[in-house]
Design a protein around this motif. Sequence first.
Motif, short mmCIF file in Angstrom:
data_model
loop_
_atom_site.label_atom_id
_atom_site.label_comp_id
_atom_site.label_asym_id
_atom_site.label_seq_id
_atom_site.Cartn_x
_atom_site.Cartn_y
_atom_site.Cartn_z
N ASP A 182 41.88 26.35 61.50
CA ASP A 182 42.78 25.75 60.51
C ASP A 182 42.73 24.23 60.67
OD1 ASP A 182 44.82 25.89 58.40
OD2 ASP A 182 46.12 25.01 59.93
N TRP A 183 42.63 23.54 59.55
CA TRP A 183 42.71 22.08 59.52
C TRP A 183 44.12 21.67 59.11
CZ3 TRP A 183 39.57 18.30 61.15
CH2 TRP A 183 38.22 18.59 61.37
N SER A 184 44.67 20.69 59.81
CA SER A 184 45.99 20.17 59.46
C SER A 184 45.96 18.66 59.51
CB SER A 184 47.06 20.71 60.41
OG SER A 184 46.78 20.33 61.76
N GLU A 185 46.90 18.05 58.82
CA GLU A 185 47.05 16.60 58.87
C GLU A 185 48.02 16.25 59.98
OE1 GLU A 185 47.27 14.34 55.20
OE2 GLU A 185 47.13 16.22 54.07
N GLY A 186 47.62 15.37 60.86
CA GLY A 186 48.49 14.98 61.96
C GLY A 186 47.83 15.24 63.30
N LEU A 187 48.62 15.05 64.35
CA LEU A 187 48.13 15.17 65.71
C LEU A 187 48.21 16.59 66.24
CD1 LEU A 187 49.70 11.94 67.21
CD2 LEU A 187 47.28 12.37 66.82
N GLY A 188 48.36 17.56 65.41
CA GLY A 188 48.45 18.94 65.84
C GLY A 188 49.78 19.53 65.43
N GLY A 189 49.74 20.72 64.89
CA GLY A 189 50.98 21.35 64.47
C GLY A 189 51.48 20.89 63.13
N GLY A 190 50.70 20.08 62.41
CA GLY A 190 51.12 19.58 61.12
C GLY A 190 50.86 20.59 60.02
N ALA A 191 51.15 20.15 58.80
CA ALA A 191 50.96 21.02 57.65
C ALA A 191 49.47 21.26 57.42
CB ALA A 191 51.59 20.39 56.41
N SER A 192 49.12 22.50 57.08
CA SER A 192 47.73 22.85 56.85
C SER A 192 47.20 22.12 55.63
CB SER A 192 47.59 24.36 56.65
OG SER A 192 47.89 25.06 57.84
N VAL A 193 45.95 21.72 55.71
CA VAL A 193 45.28 21.11 54.56
C VAL A 193 45.04 22.20 53.52
CG1 VAL A 193 43.20 19.91 53.79
CG2 VAL A 193 44.23 19.34 55.99
N THR A 194 45.20 21.87 52.28
CA THR A 194 45.05 22.85 51.21
C THR A 194 43.64 23.43 51.17
OG1 THR A 194 45.25 23.19 48.83
CG2 THR A 194 44.43 21.05 49.54
N SER A 195 43.54 24.64 50.64
CA SER A 195 42.24 25.28 50.44
C SER A 195 41.79 25.17 48.98
CB SER A 195 42.31 26.76 50.85
OG SER A 195 42.61 26.89 52.22
N GLU A 196 42.58 24.48 48.16
CA GLU A 196 42.22 24.30 46.76
C GLU A 196 41.03 23.36 46.64
OE1 GLU A 196 43.44 25.84 44.16
OE2 GLU A 196 44.87 27.00 45.36
N ALA A 197 39.95 23.85 46.09
CA ALA A 197 38.72 23.06 46.01
C ALA A 197 38.88 21.82 45.14
CB ALA A 197 37.58 23.93 45.47
N SER A 198 39.87 21.82 44.27
CA SER A 198 40.07 20.67 43.39
C SER A 198 40.76 19.51 44.10
CB SER A 198 40.90 21.09 42.17
OG SER A 198 42.17 21.60 42.59
N GLU A 199 41.30 19.76 45.30
CA GLU A 199 42.00 18.74 46.05
C GLU A 199 41.07 18.05 47.04
OE1 GLU A 199 45.17 17.88 45.55
OE2 GLU A 199 45.45 19.39 43.98
N SER A 200 41.42 16.82 47.39
CA SER A 200 40.69 16.10 48.44
C SER A 200 41.70 15.44 49.37
CB SER A 200 39.77 15.03 47.83
OG SER A 200 39.07 14.34 48.86
N PRO A 201 41.68 15.84 50.67
CA PRO A 201 40.73 16.79 51.25
C PRO A 201 41.16 18.23 51.03
CG PRO A 201 42.18 15.97 52.96
CD PRO A 201 42.56 15.23 51.71
#
Length: 685
Positions: free
Chosen positions: A266-285
């Motif tokens: 799982d990819w998240s924004e932050g130093l760990g434990g943050g919100a997951s990055v979306t899986s929507e292909a239309s979004e960046s990232p």
Amino acid sequence: MLFSNPVANDACIYICRDSANNEEEMLNITHASPVAQAVNPLLTVVGGSPVTIEFYASAIQPIQPGNITWKLNSIKFTSGLFDSWKRSLYIPSAAASDNGTYLFAVTSGTGALQSSAAATVDLIVITPSTIVSGPQNVSGVKEWSSISLSCTVMAGTSFNISWSKLNGTLPVNTNISTQSNGENTMISTLTIPNVRVVDSGSYQCSSSFTNGSNYTSSLGTLNITGSIQLMLIDTNNESSLVTSPLLYVPTLSNFNIECQGTGEFDWSEGLGGGASVTSEASESPHQFNTSTMFRSLAFESFQAANSGYYTCTSAGEEETVFITDANPAVYSPRSTFRVNNHTNLSLIIYTDGSPLPTPSSITWYHNNMTIDNSSPYYTISEDSTVCSIMGPSEEVTGNYTVLVTTSAGTNTKHFYIDPKSFSNSSTCGGGYSYGCTNGPCLYRATWLVKGEHVQFNVTGRVSTGRWVAIGFSDNRLMAQTDIVLAAVSSNGRGEVTDKWATGHTMPPADDRDNILYSRVIYSNGYTSFTFIRTVSAVDTTQDIDLSSPRFFVYALNGAATVNADGTITSIGQHPDTPMISDDHITLGNPAQCPGVFDELNTGTDPTDTASTGTSPPNTVPTDTASTGTSPPDTVPTDTASTGTSPPDTVPTDTASTDTGPTDGNATMMLSVFVLIFCTLLAYLI
């Protein structure tokens, strides 16, 4: 076969062969006397095995044991397990010392008629291969490391060494090398580059003679734990390993960061434990699976707003990279240090960019004075990314700045080494500060208890659009921390907000605000805020009860999005690790600290300076940093965390936000109005 009157020509070797049973006997007929012959002139045995050395002997006159002599390598010996006729020697366990040529000599006749004969046997004792030291047991090795297992084998002749994995095959790209380590000793090494969790298991080192006999083996167990590595994949599908926590990418570039490891990704924004990055292909990232073992983070037209920390987690492991389009890019995992009388530490930066910064493009400063290796107390690394400091604190504390300049531009990173941080606490009040060198402190927090309430005053040196905060924790961890945070917009309006952190992600506002009174002001480069709350927790699910001992957390300088009306819509991470109290802090109870805050009675605050723009008074008398003047700073504000230009300096700002029950100025105007009304009424009467 019958011989009558044998002649010399009859001397020969005669063989009687039983073809049906595949057996034969040999007879040597000779005219010589005496005669000696080896039954087997060449014997080869494995060390430790039994062996019999035998000779035939004949003469016209009977041969007695005293007529026989044995020698080994030309040295006569008489002891041994001989048969009664002394024509055979039995060795129950052949050893290397038994190697050599055995001579069997026999004599016959006496005087001038005495004659002799001899025969030899060559005995070769082969030392079996022995594993002197087998592969070691290895545990705790993380994925993507290079691991080696070794095996030392000793033998007296040619032998083979081989490796295998029990219940499996050797990993791909496994390398096996063998080298001599002295006479008859070989070391074989098995190396697995980029080892994976699936490579865990038992590895066997085996040795045998070249014909496969005398097989021996030894086992070693390899236990690999999960880990992560990051790969940068550009638009040409070319990949490179991300080896630094800092990654520069050009503005508007398209690329993927591939997370490689074992387990659920799982990819998240932050130093760990943050919100997951979306899986929507239309979004960046956005994130997506590139295979069952890899998960990618995709960026399209990377913007400065995308700059920040990104963390990939898998099987309890995590890897974080700070991605930015700032050029040159500068990053440091820590920038604030507290020291005692003697300082021994290192300031570390990571750099990136296009062109890449070189050692000559990096300059270090201490209190605005250039540092180099000729300066006392300092050592600059060869690549200029590490400044090691050792010396008395009075000489080396203060402000440090590293300036990185390339043809693309300039960037800076600030550090603070502070001997003047203080923490004092009594039953009814206390305080903490750090960064108090050459002027006001970088951060200061004080608290005062009256009755059932506690008032906090917090000040931090930040620009507008950056937050200052104080937190309360049971365990010194980010998760389950009660946070009160303030930030001010460029127009001077701001907000004090109560938040609850669940991990390394943007903490949401409390469902139930526990702040009874608050105000915030921005002046001379400092954000200061005051708030009052109950000592005990009204909401025990999202507020920390301060009537029991707690850790206090001190943080500042994260980005904040503040609307024109002063409301905070989002906050970013703190670029530096927050300070945390070394010990629990205990606040007093009403019996110990009687009284009531005026703000809770009338809504007025005698010390409220919102109308003058000056900083609120400091209640810690030992702090000499309450001069109200900004510290000199000739280096631009650190922009390494965002890659954006530093904000324009805001002139002395008299704006404040007061969420208390009543505004003091309004109360005074009301009083004047009542006085005028009463005077007019008396005149009319």
